[in-house]
Structures are given as C-alpha cells and as structure tokens.
Design an enzyme around this catalytic site. Sequence first.
Site, PDB file in Angstrom:
ATOM      1  N   ASN A 164      -9.320 -41.826 -44.982  1.00  0.00           N
ATOM      2  CA  ASN A 164      -8.302 -42.208 -46.041  1.00  0.00           C
ATOM      3  C   ASN A 164      -8.381 -43.652 -46.555  1.00  0.00           C
ATOM      4  O   ASN A 164      -8.253 -44.125 -47.611  1.00  0.00           O
ATOM      5  CB  ASN A 164      -6.907 -41.795 -45.617  1.00  0.00           C
ATOM      6  CG  ASN A 164      -6.415 -42.500 -44.206  1.00  0.00           C
ATOM      7  OD1 ASN A 164      -7.389 -42.763 -43.375  1.00  0.00           O
ATOM      8  ND2 ASN A 164      -5.269 -42.446 -44.120  1.00  0.00           N
ATOM      9  N   GLY A 239      -7.739 -41.603 -35.992  1.00  0.00           N
ATOM     10  CA  GLY A 239      -7.755 -40.358 -36.600  1.00  0.00           C
ATOM     11  C   GLY A 239      -6.513 -39.383 -36.071  1.00  0.00           C
ATOM     12  O   GLY A 239      -5.636 -39.929 -35.955  1.00  0.00           O
ATOM     13  N   GLU A 261      -5.743 -45.313 -32.785  1.00  0.00           N
ATOM     14  CA  GLU A 261      -4.511 -45.304 -34.028  1.00  0.00           C
ATOM     15  C   GLU A 261      -4.511 -43.843 -34.553  1.00  0.00           C
ATOM     16  O   GLU A 261      -5.452 -43.332 -35.237  1.00  0.00           O
ATOM     17  CB  GLU A 261      -5.126 -46.128 -35.142  1.00  0.00           C
ATOM     18  CG  GLU A 261      -5.336 -47.610 -34.716  1.00  0.00           C
ATOM     19  CD  GLU A 261      -3.907 -48.128 -34.453  1.00  0.00           C
ATOM     20  OE1 GLU A 261      -2.819 -47.498 -35.146  1.00  0.00           O
ATOM     21  OE2 GLU A 261      -3.860 -49.363 -34.458  1.00  0.00           O
ATOM     22  N   CYS A 295      -1.239 -42.561 -42.693  1.00  0.00           N
ATOM     23  CA  CYS A 295      -0.722 -42.288 -41.190  1.00  0.00           C
ATOM     24  C   CYS A 295       0.517 -42.607 -41.370  1.00  0.00           C
ATOM     25  O   CYS A 295       1.478 -42.270 -40.599  1.00  0.00           O
ATOM     26  CB  CYS A 295      -1.755 -42.848 -40.294  1.00  0.00           C
ATOM     27  SG  CYS A 295      -1.995 -44.833 -40.726  1.00  0.00           S
ATOM     28  N   GLU A 474      -3.810 -52.801 -33.516  1.00  0.00           N
ATOM     29  CA  GLU A 474      -5.021 -53.573 -34.417  1.00  0.00           C
ATOM     30  C   GLU A 474      -4.176 -54.636 -34.960  1.00  0.00           C
ATOM     31  O   GLU A 474      -3.107 -54.739 -35.210  1.00  0.00           O
ATOM     32  CB  GLU A 474      -5.712 -52.308 -35.268  1.00  0.00           C
ATOM     33  CG  GLU A 474      -6.234 -51.156 -34.690  1.00  0.00           C
ATOM     34  CD  GLU A 474      -7.155 -50.615 -35.401  1.00  0.00           C
ATOM     35  OE1 GLU A 474      -6.751 -50.061 -36.604  1.00  0.00           O
ATOM     36  OE2 GLU A 474      -8.446 -50.380 -35.015  1.00  0.00           O
TER      37      GLU A 474
HETATM   38  P1  NDP Z   1      -9.824 -36.282 -37.257  1.00  0.00           P
HETATM   39  O1  NDP Z   1      -9.175 -36.589 -36.172  1.00  0.00           O
HETATM   40  O2  NDP Z   1     -10.287 -35.119 -38.070  1.00  0.00           O
HETATM   41  O3  NDP Z   1     -11.207 -37.439 -37.525  1.00  0.00           O
HETATM   42  C1  NDP Z   1     -11.340 -38.652 -37.214  1.00  0.00           C
HETATM   43  C2  NDP Z   1     -12.521 -39.096 -36.801  1.00  0.00           C
HETATM   44  O4  NDP Z   1     -13.030 -38.320 -35.689  1.00  0.00           O
HETATM   45  C3  NDP Z   1     -13.794 -38.668 -37.658  1.00  0.00           C
HETATM   46  O5  NDP Z   1     -14.789 -39.517 -38.021  1.00  0.00           O
HETATM   47  C4  NDP Z   1     -14.208 -37.386 -37.167  1.00  0.00           C
HETATM   48  O6  NDP Z   1     -15.558 -37.070 -37.569  1.00  0.00           O
HETATM   49  C5  NDP Z   1     -14.170 -37.741 -35.720  1.00  0.00           C
HETATM   50  N1  NDP Z   1     -14.394 -36.726 -34.595  1.00  0.00           N
HETATM   51  C6  NDP Z   1     -14.021 -35.527 -34.921  1.00  0.00           C
HETATM   52  N2  NDP Z   1     -14.150 -34.807 -33.737  1.00  0.00           N
HETATM   53  C7  NDP Z   1     -14.459 -35.645 -32.742  1.00  0.00           C
HETATM   54  C8  NDP Z   1     -14.603 -35.856 -31.420  1.00  0.00           C
HETATM   55  N3  NDP Z   1     -14.677 -34.478 -30.602  1.00  0.00           N
HETATM   56  N4  NDP Z   1     -14.991 -36.935 -30.786  1.00  0.00           N
HETATM   57  C9  NDP Z   1     -15.253 -38.054 -31.462  1.00  0.00           C
HETATM   58  N5  NDP Z   1     -14.817 -38.184 -32.828  1.00  0.00           N
HETATM   59  C10 NDP Z   1     -14.592 -36.874 -33.553  1.00  0.00           C
HETATM   60  O7  NDP Z   1      -8.750 -37.066 -38.394  1.00  0.00           O
HETATM   61  P2  NDP Z   1      -9.040 -37.142 -40.059  1.00  0.00           P
HETATM   62  O8  NDP Z   1     -10.293 -37.603 -40.318  1.00  0.00           O
HETATM   63  O9  NDP Z   1      -8.697 -35.684 -40.618  1.00  0.00           O
HETATM   64  O10 NDP Z   1      -8.010 -38.392 -40.532  1.00  0.00           O
HETATM   65  C11 NDP Z   1      -6.554 -38.057 -40.584  1.00  0.00           C
HETATM   66  C12 NDP Z   1      -5.760 -38.440 -39.505  1.00  0.00           C
HETATM   67  O11 NDP Z   1      -6.067 -39.800 -39.133  1.00  0.00           O
HETATM   68  C13 NDP Z   1      -4.211 -38.228 -39.556  1.00  0.00           C
HETATM   69  O12 NDP Z   1      -3.716 -37.774 -38.417  1.00  0.00           O
HETATM   70  C14 NDP Z   1      -3.614 -39.555 -39.771  1.00  0.00           C
HETATM   71  O13 NDP Z   1      -2.618 -39.878 -39.519  1.00  0.00           O
HETATM   72  C15 NDP Z   1      -4.654 -40.404 -38.781  1.00  0.00           C
HETATM   73  N6  NDP Z   1      -4.902 -41.786 -39.261  1.00  0.00           N
HETATM   74  C16 NDP Z   1      -4.278 -42.615 -38.514  1.00  0.00           C
HETATM   75  C17 NDP Z   1      -4.181 -44.057 -38.748  1.00  0.00           C
HETATM   76  C18 NDP Z   1      -3.547 -45.276 -37.829  1.00  0.00           C
HETATM   77  O14 NDP Z   1      -3.877 -46.478 -38.037  1.00  0.00           O
HETATM   78  N7  NDP Z   1      -2.805 -44.862 -36.954  1.00  0.00           N
HETATM   79  C19 NDP Z   1      -4.564 -44.573 -40.149  1.00  0.00           C
HETATM   80  C20 NDP Z   1      -5.335 -43.378 -41.011  1.00  0.00           C
HETATM   81  C21 NDP Z   1      -5.251 -42.264 -40.488  1.00  0.00           C
HETATM   82  P3  NDP Z   1     -15.711 -36.029 -38.847  1.00  0.00           P
HETATM   83  O15 NDP Z   1     -14.510 -36.237 -39.733  1.00  0.00           O
HETATM   84  O16 NDP Z   1     -17.006 -36.675 -39.531  1.00  0.00           O
HETATM   85  O17 NDP Z   1     -15.765 -34.767 -38.277  1.00  0.00           O
END
Ligand code: NDP
Length: 504
Positions: A164, A239, A261, A295, A474
């Site tokens: 995002n 994520g 995060e 998020c 962070e």
């Molecule tokens: P995901 O958890 O699906 O993915 C996050 C990252 O983790 C991606 O780069 C993904 O790769 C990677 N990933 C997936 N599986 C694994 C694994 N088993 N081990 C290590 N890395 C892995 O989240 P989204 O990308 O869908 O993002 C949305 C989420 O992020 C929401 O819940 C949101 O609230 C949160 N978020 C939190 C923030 C904060 O600062 N608190 C800020 C922004 C978002 P790939 O996508 O390439 O599969």
Amino acid sequence: MRLFARTMSSFTRTVSGPWNFVNGKRCNPLHPDGVMKVTEPATGKLLCEVPKSSKEDVSSAVLEAKKALGGWSQLSPRERGQMLIEAGRIVRNNVEDIARLEVRDTGKPIWEARVDILSCADALEYYGGLAPGIVGQHIQLGGGSFAMVQRQPIGVIGGIGAWNFPMQTCVWKVAPALACGNTFVYKPSQFTPVTAVTLAEVLSSAGVPEGVFNVVQGEGEAGAALCHEPDVSKLSFTGSVPTGIKVMASGAESLKTVTLELGGKSPLIIFPDADMKNAVKAALMANFLTQGEVCSNGTRVFVHKSIAKDFIDKVVTATKKMKIGDPNNDETTVGATIHADHAQKVLDYIKGAKEEGAHVLCGGERVILDGPLADGWYLSPAVLVNCTDDMKVVREEVFGSVMSVLEFESEEEVVQRANNTNFGLAGAVFTKDIQRGHRVANTIEAGTVWINNYNLYPTEVPFGGYKHSGIGRENGWAAIDAFTQTRMVYVEMGDVDCGPLYQD
Ligand code: NDP
C-alpha cells in the site's frame, strides 16, 4: 568500497527492469524461480514481468550485505548520515517522477503519492541528521572504574513490505537501519516491485557503497527464504497478522529479533462538542486515503448519538463529492484498488454487512471508467450505518474504502467498545474538552492516538501497534533502539578483587 563516488542523481524513471538490486547494481536473479506478472491497478493491464528470486538468489544478496557490513559500520556515523541526507535531497528534488512511478505501482491518486514520497525524503534527512547523535553512555563506577555502553549495529537486516505504501514502508526501515550501521536486504510485495529499486538507485547515487542496500523480488517464498537466512540478524516486517506470525516463527529458529507492523481496526471517537467540520474531514482521512488500503485507518467511527444524524449527513455529502478517476489526474481523490481479487474481497465485506443488517448510504460499488481505465478496479467509497459491534465488517480489517458508523451514548461505554478488539494500531478522539481528550486518549489501547486529527505520521514520532497490531516501533528515536544493540565495556582501574577465591 566506493565512498562518495557520486554520479548524477541517476535513477530509472520508467517502469523497467532488471528488478533486483544487488551489490550496487540492478540485476536479474541468477536462478530465477519463475516470473511474476504485475498488473497496473489503474488500467488492469500488465505493468511489468518480474523474475522471482530463488532461495539461492536471496542467499547471494544476504552474502553481499554481509560483506558490506564491515566497511559500512566502520564509517563514522556522520559520513553515513551525509549520504542519507544526500539521498533525501535527491528524492525531494525528484518527487514528481518518483510519485508517478508509485502511482503506476499502486493505483493511488498522484496527490497522495507526492505526500508519500516527500515523507520518504523527510525520513532519509531525519535519520541522516540523527546519525552523528547515535551515541553511547559512560557510567562511572567505584574506585575510578567505569563502563562504556556502546551502541552497535545489529548486522544484516531482512526487510519485507506490503503493497500500500511501497517506497515509504521501505524507507521507514532502511533509513534508520543504515544510519545505525546495518546493511539491508529488502523484499517488496509481489504487487508493487517498482520503487524499492528506485530507492536503491537513489542511495547508490548518494554514495552508499555496493552491498549496503539490496533488493530481491519475489512472492511469499522469497520472503520466507529471507526469514530463514542464518546470516540475517533482524527481520523488519510490514504486512498482515497471519504473515507476521509466520515471520516471527521463522525468525525464532535462529533467534532473530523482529519488528512487526501489522493490521488494524482502529476507532475514531467523535464527542458532541467536537468541531463538526474537522471531524468529518478526519473521518475521510481515516477511511478513504489510498482506496482505504491503510493499516491505521479509523474504520470504526463511533459518533455520539446526539450528533449522529448531522455527522452522517455531512460525511455522506462529502464522500459523494470525492472524485473517482485516473490516479494520474490532480483532481482525482479515489484511485484504483490494488487488484481484482482484493476489490472482490472488499465488495464481499459490503455484501456481508448488508446481509447482517447494515445500511449502505453511499458507495460500495465498482465504477467502470472509460477507455484505457475500463479494466481497473475502481470502488466508490462506502459509508455504512446501522452497524453493530459484532458484524464482520466492524470486527475485521477490510483494507478498502468502507467506513462503519457506530453510535454511542457515554464515554465509559465508547472506550470499552473501542478497545474490544485484538488490534491496537491506532485511534483518535475528537472533542474540544482538553481533559476528556487526554482522558480518552490515555485509555485507548493502541500505539498511536490522535486528538483532533487522523492518519498523520511525522518521521520524528514512533509508530507501531499494541496487541495483534505489531511488535516494536518504527520512526523517531524508537527506530534507533530497534536497529542497534548495546555492548557494555567494563574498564577496571584497580586490582581484581575476587574475595577468598585467591590466596597469596
Ligand atoms: P501480506 O502479509 O500478505 O504480505 C506482506 C509481505 O509479506 C509481502 O511482501 C509478502 O510477499 C510477504 N510474505 C508473504 N508470505 C510470507 C512468508 N511466509 N514469509 C515472509 N514473507 C511473506 O500483507 P499485504 O501485502 O496484503 O499487506 C496488507 C497488510 O499489511 C494489512 O493487514 C495491513 O494492515 C498491513 N500493513 C501494516 C502497516 C503497519 O505499519 N502497521 C502498514 C501497511 C500495511 P508477496 O506479497 O509477494 O507474497
């Protein structure tokens, strides 16, 4: 090692590969594990094809980061800081070009992308300025002996980001980590591969040596491989909660520290004495920036019963005025959802909410735009009323433009309901009563609470979650703590006193 060998501030201004960045240059993975077809959200068409890095490629990047660690960590913090400040200057001078890349990657409106990229410049300059101030302690002990507490880098950091805020998420991790003398391997989300590599080129242009910051592209497998790397000392992850749990579990295998995060379901509480116009503006900021894919969004809007009708009328009127359109246009305020599956998920939440009894006062539908944008997933921002705390849409993170309005009658009741969630990322209170503002802020179980505003994150202040919304912080000085470890050096100025252990 190349120091201050500054070229022109050269970085790739088009969406083109190669997509990894290892040892100071863009490169393809040596052992690719297939190709990711990345869609441009605005058009729904192919944006680029990115080779996926295999476990071997991730290991090679970590090796380069490990090789660079000695030289980078031995520089004076001031030298490291100067390079980060220079990188900040490059970003600031090229906001428009980088923001345009971010729009292609994310589908967010250009005005928001500019804000995101400026915040990257802020973070690079802030940590560049802070670097020389990262100092230890001198602790005087008895008999002239003393201890030094040194702040040391942790080592090679593995960073993984969501889609995002692609460049901002990356910079929030990389700027403090590099300021502290660590080196870095970053894996962006499969949906937004573009601007992490831009950042790598900017850092390189600013004089950051080869191997200090590396990017590997891939899906979850590449992220998992990074988490399992024995030479990575810390994981910094942004994520979802389920992935965060996996990251923490794999880090535990080799006792890596983690910063997580994660998601949220934050409350925005509006009392009857609140400035109504500001409360309405904040509710928009708390729900509809970046298509609701934020998020910290305040998606549970608690409004006092006595002002609910007025608030709802005004917020619906303002929401209907938002402009859905080409994210590259300055006047657009609603861009494209990241991809079709995510848009469908958001629409399903709205459908489910209706089935549970919520009323949709506006939005919540796909809008099909003309011409090249026809295949993009544009959703009209939705305001839901008649919501109850037990509805799925009120309990779970939707990550789309869906505002749920809930009514309350007393302060005690609203605080209890606001905290009735496993998430704890953020929250806000709107009131003109300074005592109530602080009283309520002090009871919200969240890492960030705004009084009379929403979704602001100055670089200087820490950001992170309570409960399932994360571990660690962070930004601000908190990130320096997160990317350093301390070493105590005890200096004995007298003789060793070992009691009766030693007899002359
Ligand atoms: P995901 O958890 O699906 O993915 C996050 C990252 O983790 C991606 O780069 C993904 O790769 C990677 N990933 C997936 N599986 C694994 C694994 N088993 N081990 C290590 N890395 C892995 O989240 P989204 O990308 O869908 O993002 C949305 C989420 O992020 C929401 O819940 C949101 O609230 C949160 N978020 C939190 C923030 C904060 O600062 N608190 C800020 C922004 C978002 P790939 O996508 O390439 O599969």
